[in-house]
Design a protein around this motif. Structure first.
Motif: not given
Length: 50
Positions: A9, A12, A19
């Motif tokens: 992550h 993101s 994403g």
């Protein structure tokens, strides 16, 4: 790629379901906008001359 594998992550944007691809597209768009502003003589972030 190792960093992405360890923390998927990291690249993101919260609330953006695209994403890493969405992050990359927004990053490239921001860089292009800065380059275009520079070519148009925008100078600094305030729009004035440097």
């Amino acid at each position: 790629m190792e960093q992405l594998a360890q923390e998927p992550h990291i690249f993101s944007i919260p609330g953006d379901e695209t994403g890493t691809v969405g992050f990359g597209k927004k990053w490239i768009r921001a860089v292009e906008e800065l380059a275009n502003a520079e070519q148009l003589g925008g100078g600094g972030t305030d729009g004035g001359p440097r």
